[in-house]
Design a protein around this motif. Sequence first.
Motif, PDB file in Angstrom:
ATOM      1  N   LEU A  82      40.748  48.688  49.402  1.00  0.00           N
ATOM      2  CA  LEU A  82      41.941  47.837  49.263  1.00  0.00           C
ATOM      3  C   LEU A  82      43.170  48.518  49.855  1.00  0.00           C
ATOM      4  O   LEU A  82      44.038  47.862  50.435  1.00  0.00           O
ATOM      5  CB  LEU A  82      42.195  47.480  47.802  1.00  0.00           C
ATOM      6  CG  LEU A  82      41.300  46.408  47.204  1.00  0.00           C
ATOM      7  CD1 LEU A  82      41.611  46.223  45.724  1.00  0.00           C
ATOM      8  CD2 LEU A  82      41.431  45.101  47.948  1.00  0.00           C
ATOM      9  N   PHE A  83      43.247  49.822  49.704  1.00  0.00           N
ATOM     10  CA  PHE A  83      44.375  50.556  50.284  1.00  0.00           C
ATOM     11  C   PHE A  83      44.350  50.456  51.806  1.00  0.00           C
ATOM     12  O   PHE A  83      45.380  50.266  52.444  1.00  0.00           O
ATOM     13  CB  PHE A  83      44.348  52.020  49.833  1.00  0.00           C
ATOM     14  CG  PHE A  83      45.463  52.825  50.427  1.00  0.00           C
ATOM     15  CD1 PHE A  83      46.771  52.624  50.037  1.00  0.00           C
ATOM     16  CD2 PHE A  83      45.196  53.783  51.396  1.00  0.00           C
ATOM     17  CE1 PHE A  83      47.811  53.368  50.580  1.00  0.00           C
ATOM     18  CE2 PHE A  83      46.224  54.530  51.951  1.00  0.00           C
ATOM     19  CZ  PHE A  83      47.530  54.324  51.554  1.00  0.00           C
ATOM     20  N   HIS A  84      43.170  50.550  52.383  1.00  0.00           N
ATOM     21  CA  HIS A  84      43.058  50.418  53.841  1.00  0.00           C
ATOM     22  C   HIS A  84      43.410  48.999  54.289  1.00  0.00           C
ATOM     23  O   HIS A  84      44.014  48.816  55.347  1.00  0.00           O
ATOM     24  CB  HIS A  84      41.665  50.834  54.312  1.00  0.00           C
ATOM     25  CG  HIS A  84      41.407  52.288  54.108  1.00  0.00           C
ATOM     26  ND1 HIS A  84      41.928  53.250  54.940  1.00  0.00           N
ATOM     27  CD2 HIS A  84      40.723  52.945  53.142  1.00  0.00           C
ATOM     28  CE1 HIS A  84      41.551  54.444  54.507  1.00  0.00           C
ATOM     29  NE2 HIS A  84      40.827  54.288  53.418  1.00  0.00           N
ATOM     30  N   THR A  85      43.064  48.028  53.481  1.00  0.00           N
ATOM     31  CA  THR A  85      43.454  46.638  53.766  1.00  0.00           C
ATOM     32  C   THR A  85      44.967  46.510  53.735  1.00  0.00           C
ATOM     33  O   THR A  85      45.567  45.860  54.597  1.00  0.00           O
ATOM     34  CB  THR A  85      42.806  45.682  52.740  1.00  0.00           C
ATOM     35  OG1 THR A  85      41.389  45.844  52.778  1.00  0.00           O
ATOM     36  CG2 THR A  85      43.166  44.239  53.034  1.00  0.00           C
ATOM     37  N   LYS A  86      45.588  47.144  52.762  1.00  0.00           N
ATOM     38  CA  LYS A  86      47.052  47.137  52.655  1.00  0.00           C
ATOM     39  C   LYS A  86      47.690  47.748  53.901  1.00  0.00           C
ATOM     40  O   LYS A  86      48.636  47.190  54.457  1.00  0.00           O
ATOM     41  CB  LYS A  86      47.502  47.893  51.407  1.00  0.00           C
ATOM     42  CG  LYS A  86      48.992  48.076  51.290  1.00  0.00           C
ATOM     43  CD  LYS A  86      49.292  49.133  50.235  1.00  0.00           C
ATOM     44  CE  LYS A  86      50.714  49.547  50.213  1.00  0.00           C
ATOM     45  NZ  LYS A  86      51.138  50.406  51.297  1.00  0.00           N
ATOM     46  N   ILE A 130      47.468  43.308  46.289  1.00  0.00           N
ATOM     47  CA  ILE A 130      46.627  44.510  46.409  1.00  0.00           C
ATOM     48  C   ILE A 130      47.230  45.653  45.594  1.00  0.00           C
ATOM     49  O   ILE A 130      46.519  46.334  44.851  1.00  0.00           O
ATOM     50  CB  ILE A 130      46.472  44.913  47.889  1.00  0.00           C
ATOM     51  CG1 ILE A 130      45.586  43.894  48.611  1.00  0.00           C
ATOM     52  CG2 ILE A 130      45.893  46.319  48.016  1.00  0.00           C
ATOM     53  CD1 ILE A 130      45.554  44.074  50.119  1.00  0.00           C
ATOM     54  N   ILE A 131      48.522  45.860  45.719  1.00  0.00           N
ATOM     55  CA  ILE A 131      49.195  46.953  44.988  1.00  0.00           C
ATOM     56  C   ILE A 131      49.014  46.769  43.478  1.00  0.00           C
ATOM     57  O   ILE A 131      48.822  47.728  42.741  1.00  0.00           O
ATOM     58  CB  ILE A 131      50.706  47.002  45.341  1.00  0.00           C
ATOM     59  CG1 ILE A 131      50.874  47.425  46.780  1.00  0.00           C
ATOM     60  CG2 ILE A 131      51.463  47.913  44.419  1.00  0.00           C
ATOM     61  CD1 ILE A 131      50.353  48.802  47.074  1.00  0.00           C
ATOM     62  N   THR A 132      49.057  45.534  43.027  1.00  0.00           N
ATOM     63  CA  THR A 132      48.874  45.254  41.608  1.00  0.00           C
ATOM     64  C   THR A 132      47.504  45.731  41.134  1.00  0.00           C
ATOM     65  O   THR A 132      47.362  46.243  40.030  1.00  0.00           O
ATOM     66  CB  THR A 132      49.014  43.742  41.340  1.00  0.00           C
ATOM     67  OG1 THR A 132      50.309  43.324  41.785  1.00  0.00           O
ATOM     68  CG2 THR A 132      48.851  43.423  39.875  1.00  0.00           C
ATOM     69  N   TYR A 133      46.502  45.608  41.978  1.00  0.00           N
ATOM     70  CA  TYR A 133      45.139  45.938  41.574  1.00  0.00           C
ATOM     71  C   TYR A 133      44.729  47.377  41.850  1.00  0.00           C
ATOM     72  O   TYR A 133      43.722  47.832  41.306  1.00  0.00           O
ATOM     73  CB  TYR A 133      44.145  44.954  42.206  1.00  0.00           C
ATOM     74  CG  TYR A 133      44.249  43.607  41.554  1.00  0.00           C
ATOM     75  CD1 TYR A 133      43.656  43.372  40.312  1.00  0.00           C
ATOM     76  CD2 TYR A 133      44.975  42.589  42.138  1.00  0.00           C
ATOM     77  CE1 TYR A 133      43.773  42.155  39.689  1.00  0.00           C
ATOM     78  CE2 TYR A 133      45.100  41.360  41.520  1.00  0.00           C
ATOM     79  CZ  TYR A 133      44.492  41.148  40.294  1.00  0.00           C
ATOM     80  OH  TYR A 133      44.630  39.934  39.682  1.00  0.00           O
ATOM     81  N   ILE A 134      45.467  48.121  42.698  1.00  0.00           N
ATOM     82  CA  ILE A 134      45.021  49.498  42.952  1.00  0.00           C
ATOM     83  C   ILE A 134      45.905  50.537  42.274  1.00  0.00           C
ATOM     84  O   ILE A 134      45.625  51.717  42.362  1.00  0.00           O
ATOM     85  CB  ILE A 134      44.920  49.820  44.463  1.00  0.00           C
ATOM     86  CG1 ILE A 134      46.264  49.773  45.170  1.00  0.00           C
ATOM     87  CG2 ILE A 134      43.886  48.964  45.135  1.00  0.00           C
ATOM     88  CD1 ILE A 134      46.226  50.282  46.601  1.00  0.00           C
ATOM     89  N   SER A 135      46.969  50.108  41.636  1.00  0.00           N
ATOM     90  CA  SER A 135      47.818  51.127  41.027  1.00  0.00           C
ATOM     91  C   SER A 135      47.448  51.416  39.598  1.00  0.00           C
ATOM     92  O   SER A 135      46.586  50.934  39.023  1.00  0.00           O
ATOM     93  CB  SER A 135      49.275  50.738  41.117  1.00  0.00           C
ATOM     94  OG  SER A 135      49.495  49.442  40.662  1.00  0.00           O
TER      95      SER A 135
END
Length: 135
Positions: A82-86, A130-135
Motif C-alpha cells: 500500500l505504501f508503494h501504491t501511495k 491508504i494512509i488511514t489503513y497503513i498508519s
Amino acid sequence: MIKSLEFLHIFFAIVWIGGMVYSLLFLKPSLKELPNEDQRHRLLRSVFSKFFPAVWLSILVLFITGMGLWHGYRRDFSENPLFHTKLFLFALMILVFTYIYFFLFRKNKLSHIPNLILVNLLFGIFILLIITYIS
C-alpha cells in the motif's frame, strides 16, 4: 523532530488537497455567476497564479518530509505494498500537476484544468484512504 515532519507533511497535504476541493466545489461554480467569459478567465488566472506556487511548495515539502519520515521513522513502509501504491499515486499527481501547469496554465488553456484537478483530487483522496489503513 518526527512530530515536526509529520505536522509539515499533513499541513502541506491539506494545502494541496484543500485547494483542489476549493477550486472544484466553490470557485468553479461561482465563476458561472460572472457575466462574461473574459472576467471568468481573468479571475481563474489570478486564483491559479496564486495557488500553483503553493502546490509546487507542497510537492517539495511533501517529498522532503515524506522521505524523512520514511527513512528516519517508518522503515517498515518499504515492505508494505500500500505504501508503494501511495508513492506511485503521488508521482502521478505530480505528473498531472506538471501537465496542468506547463501545458494548460502557461498556455492559457484554463477551461481544461478543472477536469485534471478532479483527477488529482481523486488520487489525493485515495492516498488519504491508504494512509488511514497503513498508519
